[in-house]
Design a protein around this motif. Structure first.
Motif, PDB file in Angstrom:
ATOM      1  N   SER A  40      28.636  49.196  51.131  1.00  0.00           N
ATOM      2  CA  SER A  40      28.684  50.649  51.217  1.00  0.00           C
ATOM      3  C   SER A  40      27.969  51.151  52.471  1.00  0.00           C
ATOM      4  CB  SER A  40      28.037  51.273  49.973  1.00  0.00           C
ATOM      5  OG  SER A  40      26.649  50.970  49.907  1.00  0.00           O
ATOM      6  N   ASP A  96      40.338  54.899  59.510  1.00  0.00           N
ATOM      7  CA  ASP A  96      40.019  54.712  58.091  1.00  0.00           C
ATOM      8  C   ASP A  96      39.433  55.990  57.505  1.00  0.00           C
ATOM      9  OD1 ASP A  96      40.585  51.804  57.728  1.00  0.00           O
ATOM     10  OD2 ASP A  96      39.091  51.636  59.323  1.00  0.00           O
ATOM     11  N   LEU A  97      38.725  56.734  58.328  1.00  0.00           N
ATOM     12  CA  LEU A  97      38.068  57.967  57.901  1.00  0.00           C
ATOM     13  C   LEU A  97      38.164  58.984  59.038  1.00  0.00           C
ATOM     14  CD1 LEU A  97      36.128  59.312  55.706  1.00  0.00           C
ATOM     15  CD2 LEU A  97      34.245  58.485  57.140  1.00  0.00           C
ATOM     16  N   LEU A 136      33.168  50.046  49.155  1.00  0.00           N
ATOM     17  CA  LEU A 136      34.360  49.214  49.209  1.00  0.00           C
ATOM     18  C   LEU A 136      34.449  48.361  47.943  1.00  0.00           C
ATOM     19  CD1 LEU A 136      34.220  47.970  52.918  1.00  0.00           C
ATOM     20  CD2 LEU A 136      35.381  49.985  51.997  1.00  0.00           C
ATOM     21  N   LEU A 184      29.918  55.809  50.430  1.00  0.00           N
ATOM     22  CA  LEU A 184      31.273  55.291  50.551  1.00  0.00           C
ATOM     23  C   LEU A 184      31.243  53.798  50.244  1.00  0.00           C
ATOM     24  CD1 LEU A 184      34.156  56.087  51.383  1.00  0.00           C
ATOM     25  CD2 LEU A 184      33.549  55.521  53.737  1.00  0.00           C
ATOM     26  N   PHE A 215      40.411  56.492  53.607  1.00  0.00           N
ATOM     27  CA  PHE A 215      39.123  56.781  52.985  1.00  0.00           C
ATOM     28  C   PHE A 215      38.772  58.271  53.041  1.00  0.00           C
ATOM     29  CE2 PHE A 215      39.014  52.278  53.639  1.00  0.00           C
ATOM     30  CZ  PHE A 215      38.338  51.784  52.536  1.00  0.00           C
ATOM     31  N   PHE A 250      35.664  49.007  60.782  1.00  0.00           N
ATOM     32  CA  PHE A 250      35.984  50.283  60.118  1.00  0.00           C
ATOM     33  C   PHE A 250      36.072  51.368  61.191  1.00  0.00           C
ATOM     34  CE2 PHE A 250      35.057  54.115  57.645  1.00  0.00           C
ATOM     35  CZ  PHE A 250      35.751  53.901  56.472  1.00  0.00           C
TER      36      PHE A 250
END
Length: 288
Positions: A167, A90-91, A162, A160, A122, A58
């Motif tokens: 998380s 992703d973030l 998935l 957060l 995300f 991630f």
């Protein structure tokens, strides 16, 4: 107002001396016009026993301290946005100080247009820095960042998740200098058995979080001092950026990362403190 200690006096004296040396040696042009545009993309792998398999690889991009002004313009911000999107995060997390002087800045629409182009599946998160609150900028910053698609976190918490059920937790504190950080109300929501990330502008907040299960803290604020000397490091750093000044540190079970940021304040100079975009790749400890 920061108390002028002997150490502070000596550091500031060294700062003026260094500026004089840079000017006399021709280094001023480098520090003023070249290094401030030499964006360094730093890459960090964060391996931890609490990172679940679903979050392996991630990618989180942190950028900070743009200090938009006549010196660091929306055109500079456009280039930053392009570089961040190329990293395919992703973030995205912005850790404060968007505009140097909010009460004087006029180019909000172009800054907004640039920030709206940032893409991350995300989401995009941000926290307040001292300059975001300063110059009556609190509401302006919130409105601009929300319109740009950011979630503005002020003593906030979220989990957060998935689709596989795994998380991580993300907490965010208000600015330490001009805001009202709520350590207890925010950090008490974190779980000891879930990997957690804290977003807070000032890095020395780490000194107050020892009783809470924070695994990774992302901060900015210091600019790496803007001017560093070999074997000495940053000459001057701001309040709440005296202990943790540049790069990665470890305190107990917390990794603390201090991003040098992108813009400048007070002096439009950078020397041995290149502007930075940081990419963090999470790694499940069970994965090779």
């Amino acid at each position: 107002m920061e108390k002028m200690t002997r150490r502070t006096f000596l550091k500031r004296g060294l700062g003026f001396l260094a500026a004089g040396i840079l000017t006399a040696s021709g280094g001023y042009s480098y520090a003023r016009y070249i290094e401030p545009h030499m964006i360094n993309i730093t890459r960090h792998t964060i391996r931890h026993r609490l990172i679940p398999r679903g979050f392996d690889k991630f990618r989180i991009v942190q950028f900070t301290d743009t200090h938009l002004s006549d010196v660091y313009t929306s055109k500079d911000l456009d280039k930053v946005v392009q570089k961040i999107n190329q990293l395919k995060p992703d973030l995205i997390a912005f850790t404060g100080d968007l505009i140097d002087k909010p009460h004087l800045y006029q180019d909000h629409q172009r800054a907004l247009s640039a920030l709206q182009k940032l893409q991350a599946p995300f989401g995009k998160l941000c926290v307040y820095g001292n300059h975001d609150h300063g110059g009556y900028g609190t509401n302006t910053y919130k409105a601009l960042m929300e319109e740009a698609g950011f979630q503005v976190k002020r003593n906030g918490y979220e989990r957060l998740r998935l689709t596989d059920g795994s998380s991580i937790e993300i907490a965010a504190l208000d600015d330490l200098m001009l805001g009202k950080p709520d350590y207890e109300g925010t950090l008490s929501q974190l779980s000891a058995d879930v990997f957690s990330i804290l977003l807070v502008h000032e890095p020395d907040a780490a000194l107050e979080i020892g009783g809470y299960p924070v695994n990774l803290q992302l901060s900015g604020h210091t600019h790496g001092g803007q001017i560093q000397l070999p074997f000495f490091g940053p000459l001057i750093t701001p309040p709440y950026g005296k202990i943790y000044t540049d790069g990665m540190y470890t305190l107990n079970d917390t990794a603390i990362y201090v991003n040098r940021g992108l813009g400048t304040t007070r002096l439009p100079l950078r020397f041995l403190a290149k502007p930075e975009i940081a990419l963090f790749t999470l790694k499940c400890a069970a994965q090779k």
